[in-house]
Design a protein around this motif. Structure first.
Motif, PDB file in Angstrom:
ATOM      1  N   UNK A   1       0.836  -1.202   0.000  1.00 34.91           N
ATOM      2  CA  UNK A   1       0.000   0.000   0.000  1.00 34.91           C
ATOM      3  C   UNK A   1       0.870   1.250   0.000  1.00 34.91           C
ATOM      4  N   UNK A   2       1.855   1.273   0.907  1.00 33.41           N
ATOM      5  CA  UNK A   2       2.762   2.419   0.970  1.00 33.41           C
ATOM      6  C   UNK A   2       3.972   2.244   0.055  1.00 33.41           C
ATOM      7  N   UNK A   3       4.110   1.061  -0.539  1.00 34.50           N
ATOM      8  CA  UNK A   3       5.256   0.698  -1.378  1.00 34.50           C
ATOM      9  C   UNK A   3       6.565   0.932  -0.627  1.00 34.50           C
ATOM     10  N   UNK A   4       6.671   0.219   0.493  1.00 34.29           N
ATOM     11  CA  UNK A   4       7.890   0.255   1.289  1.00 34.29           C
ATOM     12  C   UNK A   4       8.282  -1.160   1.694  1.00 34.29           C
ATOM     13  N   UNK A   5       9.550  -1.328   2.014  1.00 29.24           N
ATOM     14  CA  UNK A   5      10.056  -2.574   2.576  1.00 29.24           C
ATOM     15  C   UNK A   5      10.838  -2.219   3.830  1.00 29.24           C
ATOM     16  N   UNK A   6      10.605  -2.963   4.901  1.00 24.92           N
ATOM     17  CA  UNK A   6      11.358  -2.780   6.132  1.00 24.92           C
ATOM     18  C   UNK A   6      12.315  -3.953   6.280  1.00 24.92           C
ATOM     19  N   UNK A   7      13.595  -3.629   6.425  1.00 24.54           N
ATOM     20  CA  UNK A   7      14.637  -4.644   6.373  1.00 24.54           C
ATOM     21  C   UNK A   7      15.558  -4.494   7.576  1.00 24.54           C
ATOM     22  N   UNK A   8      15.999  -5.624   8.118  1.00 23.96           N
ATOM     23  CA  UNK A   8      16.940  -5.605   9.235  1.00 23.96           C
ATOM     24  C   UNK A   8      18.262  -4.971   8.793  1.00 23.96           C
ATOM     25  N   UNK A   9      18.909  -4.286   9.720  1.00 23.48           N
ATOM     26  CA  UNK A   9      20.052  -3.442   9.390  1.00 23.48           C
ATOM     27  C   UNK A   9      21.237  -4.196   8.816  1.00 23.48           C
TER      28      UNK A   9
ATOM     29  N   UNK B   1      14.498  -1.194  -5.678  1.00 25.30           N
ATOM     30  CA  UNK B   1      14.886   0.164  -5.320  1.00 25.30           C
ATOM     31  C   UNK B   1      14.935   1.000  -6.596  1.00 25.30           C
ATOM     32  N   UNK B   2      14.803   2.309  -6.444  1.00 26.43           N
ATOM     33  CA  UNK B   2      14.832   3.196  -7.606  1.00 26.43           C
ATOM     34  C   UNK B   2      16.238   3.401  -8.129  1.00 26.43           C
TER      35      UNK B   2
ATOM     36  N   UNK C   1      21.681   1.505  14.234  1.00 29.38           N
ATOM     37  CA  UNK C   1      20.478   1.280  13.421  1.00 29.38           C
ATOM     38  C   UNK C   1      20.172  -0.208  13.428  1.00 29.38           C
ATOM     39  N   UNK C   2      18.901  -0.550  13.684  1.00 30.20           N
ATOM     40  CA  UNK C   2      18.494  -1.952  13.704  1.00 30.20           C
ATOM     41  C   UNK C   2      17.558  -2.319  12.557  1.00 30.20           C
ATOM     42  N   UNK C   3      16.899  -1.339  11.966  1.00 31.15           N
ATOM     43  CA  UNK C   3      16.027  -1.614  10.820  1.00 31.15           C
ATOM     44  C   UNK C   3      15.862  -0.347  10.000  1.00 31.15           C
ATOM     45  N   UNK C   4      15.640  -0.538   8.712  1.00 28.27           N
ATOM     46  CA  UNK C   4      15.470   0.572   7.773  1.00 28.27           C
ATOM     47  C   UNK C   4      14.246   0.289   6.915  1.00 28.27           C
ATOM     48  N   UNK C   5      13.389   1.298   6.743  1.00 26.96           N
ATOM     49  CA  UNK C   5      12.250   1.200   5.844  1.00 26.96           C
ATOM     50  C   UNK C   5      12.551   2.014   4.589  1.00 26.96           C
ATOM     51  N   UNK C   6      12.545   1.337   3.450  1.00 28.51           N
ATOM     52  CA  UNK C   6      12.919   1.948   2.178  1.00 28.51           C
ATOM     53  C   UNK C   6      11.736   2.035   1.230  1.00 28.51           C
ATOM     54  N   UNK C   7      11.691   3.090   0.441  1.00 23.94           N
ATOM     55  CA  UNK C   7      10.722   3.170  -0.650  1.00 23.94           C
ATOM     56  C   UNK C   7      11.115   2.177  -1.735  1.00 23.94           C
ATOM     57  N   UNK C   8      10.130   1.498  -2.288  1.00 20.69           N
ATOM     58  CA  UNK C   8      10.360   0.596  -3.415  1.00 20.69           C
ATOM     59  C   UNK C   8       9.332   0.892  -4.496  1.00 20.69           C
ATOM     60  N   UNK C   9       9.531   0.309  -5.643  1.00 17.83           N
ATOM     61  CA  UNK C   9       8.574   0.455  -6.733  1.00 17.83           C
ATOM     62  C   UNK C   9       8.518  -0.852  -7.511  1.00 17.83           C
TER      63      UNK C   9
END
Length: 440
Positions: free
Chosen positions: A84-92, A110-111, A180-188
């Motif tokens: 829905x938000x087009x994001x992925x949350x990934x462990x650091x 990733x873009x 940092x333990x996790x990062x949420x990135x925009x994806x497409x």
């Protein structure tokens, strides 16, 4: 304490290039945020500093410590994909190569990304790793939220809406603000890129630089010192169909020429420096033009098996050609013998406090030397040129700049150090490198 907890070791740590070593008091691999909090608590009780480390692809001592080294081996994997938000949350601790392949299986991408994918996601973003792009910026600029454990054990979630002042700093945080333990990135949705690689003269590339950047989504080139030759690469989105390079031609270009024969050429050049100009002329003509179409990570990234040391500066994009011409003139009038090509990329302005593209459209000029080759004379001469153009050094690559200089070229430098003072007043995450570049 869980059964998966932290393997504790005291072995010496060495980075990928072998130019930085450290001997931490202990190294630990927590498997969860709770375990990391416990590691920080015990380090504080023992009076030890703490530094997280990725895969060691930085050429600076960003991660070096004589305290507790945090290895991310057990903090890996995708936590969540939100379509829905087009994001992925990934462990650091997830390596970029694992993230890229996992996203491709999900029909996502990733873009933009850099040209290697060995780094962990936290290591890559914390040092400002970037590729090249007219409109799309670094991996850090694609972060939509991150989870950060601070010195007192607080777990902060940061985004534009939540702790925005920390978010502006921590996306390129140098490991100075916490772990940092996790990062949420925009994806497409995954897309196709057509890569067009083509030899071009230095004079033509620099003369048409603005046009080449404007007409292509992703433009970069390599100039071969001691020659007037460059190899250019233009990546643009394509409707397809996919047409990856053939296995044989790919092996010849990416493995035999770019790694195997190049390794031999560098070894010969290190042993017999006067041979380098002749080798450079041959190398610059070895790669022929080619065009291929594939999914993004297979176009953006390439194997890099020849080890080197590197310096890279970001200069205002409008000053890139002048800086390059000065660099070429310096090499030509000096006794230096340079075996590695000079890499040039671009990025649009972004809004991160310590991003090398913070507030200005930028061009990146990267110089390399084969591992084991004395680099000080070359890098010092290059740095003199780049700083004359208000250059900003890449945080993970060799440079000699200090906090006084960096405060002049980063308008938001004070904003970052204020966040650091609040989150880590006792400098649990400090080391000699951060004392030099951030002050203390």
């Amino acid at each position: 304490m869980t059964d998966t907890y932290a393997r504790t070791t005291t072995n010496a740590w060495r980075n990928w290039a072998g130019n930085v070593t450290a001997r931490p008091a202990r190294a630990e691999s927590p498997a969860s945020v709770d375990e990391l909090v416990d590691v920080l608590r015990r380090a504080n009780e023992d009076g030890l500093t703490v530094k997280p480390v990725g895969t060691g692809h930085s050429f600076t001592a960003t991660a070096a410590t004589d305290g507790v080294l945090i290895r991310p081996d057990l903090l890996t994997g995708i936590r969540d994909i939100d379509r829905t938000t087009m994001t992925v949350t990934v462990e650091a601790g997830t390596p970029l190569k694992r993230l890229n392949t996992a996203l491709a299986r999900e029909g996502l991408s990733l873009t933009n990304m850099g040209d290697i994918m060995e780094q962990t996601i936290a290591g890559a973003t914390s040092t400002g790793t970037h590729g090249t792009g007219r409109d799309s910026a670094s991996i850090s600029a694609q972060i939509r939220a991150l989870e950060l454990v601070t010195a007192d054990g607080t777990v902060l979630v940061c985004s534009e809406q939540e702790n925005p002042e920390v978010f502006a700093a921590a996306r390129v945080g140098l490991g100075a603000l916490g772990v940092i333990t996790a990062v949420t990135l925009a994806v497409e949705p995954v897309f196709l890129l057509t890569a067009r690689e083509e030899p071009m003269t230095f004079d033509r590339v620099t003369g048409d630089f603005d046009q080449l950047v404007a007409e292509n989504e992703h433009f970069e080139f390599y100039w071969f010192p001691h020659t007037g030759n460059c190899n250019t690469k233009r990546n643009n989105r394509s409707a397809g169909p996919a047409a990856p390079p053939g296995k044989v031609s790919s092996w010849i270009d990416d493995e035999l020429l770019s790694n195997g024969i190049f390794q031999v050429a560098c070894s010969v050049g290190r042993a017999i420096p006067p041979a380098i100009p002749s080798i450079a002329k041959l190398s610059s003509r070895a790669l022929s033009a080619r065009t291929y179409t594939d999914i993004p990570y297979k176009v953006f990234t390439s194997p890099r098996r020849v080890k080197f040391v590197e310096m890279e500066y970001a200069v205002p994009r409008e000053q890139a050609v002048a800086a390059l011409r000065e660099l070429k003139a310096m090499v030509e009038r000096s006794p230096l013998k340079i075996s590695f090509p000079v890499e040039v990329r671009t990025a649009p302005a972004d809004d991160m406090a310590l991003s090398t593209a913070s507030g200005r459209d930028s061009a990146y000029i990267a110089v390399h030397l084969y591992k084991g080759t004395p680099h000080r004379s070359y890098f010092t001469a290059v740095e003199r040129i780049m700083t004359a153009h208000s250059g900003r050094p890449h945080w993970g690559k060799i440079h000699t700049r200090d906090a006084a200089y960096l405060a002049e070229v980063y308008p938001r430098f004070g904003e970052f150090t204020a966040v650091r003072d609040r989150l880590d007043p006792d400098r649990m995450f400090g080391n000699d490198y951060l004392r030099r570049v951030l002050g203390d």
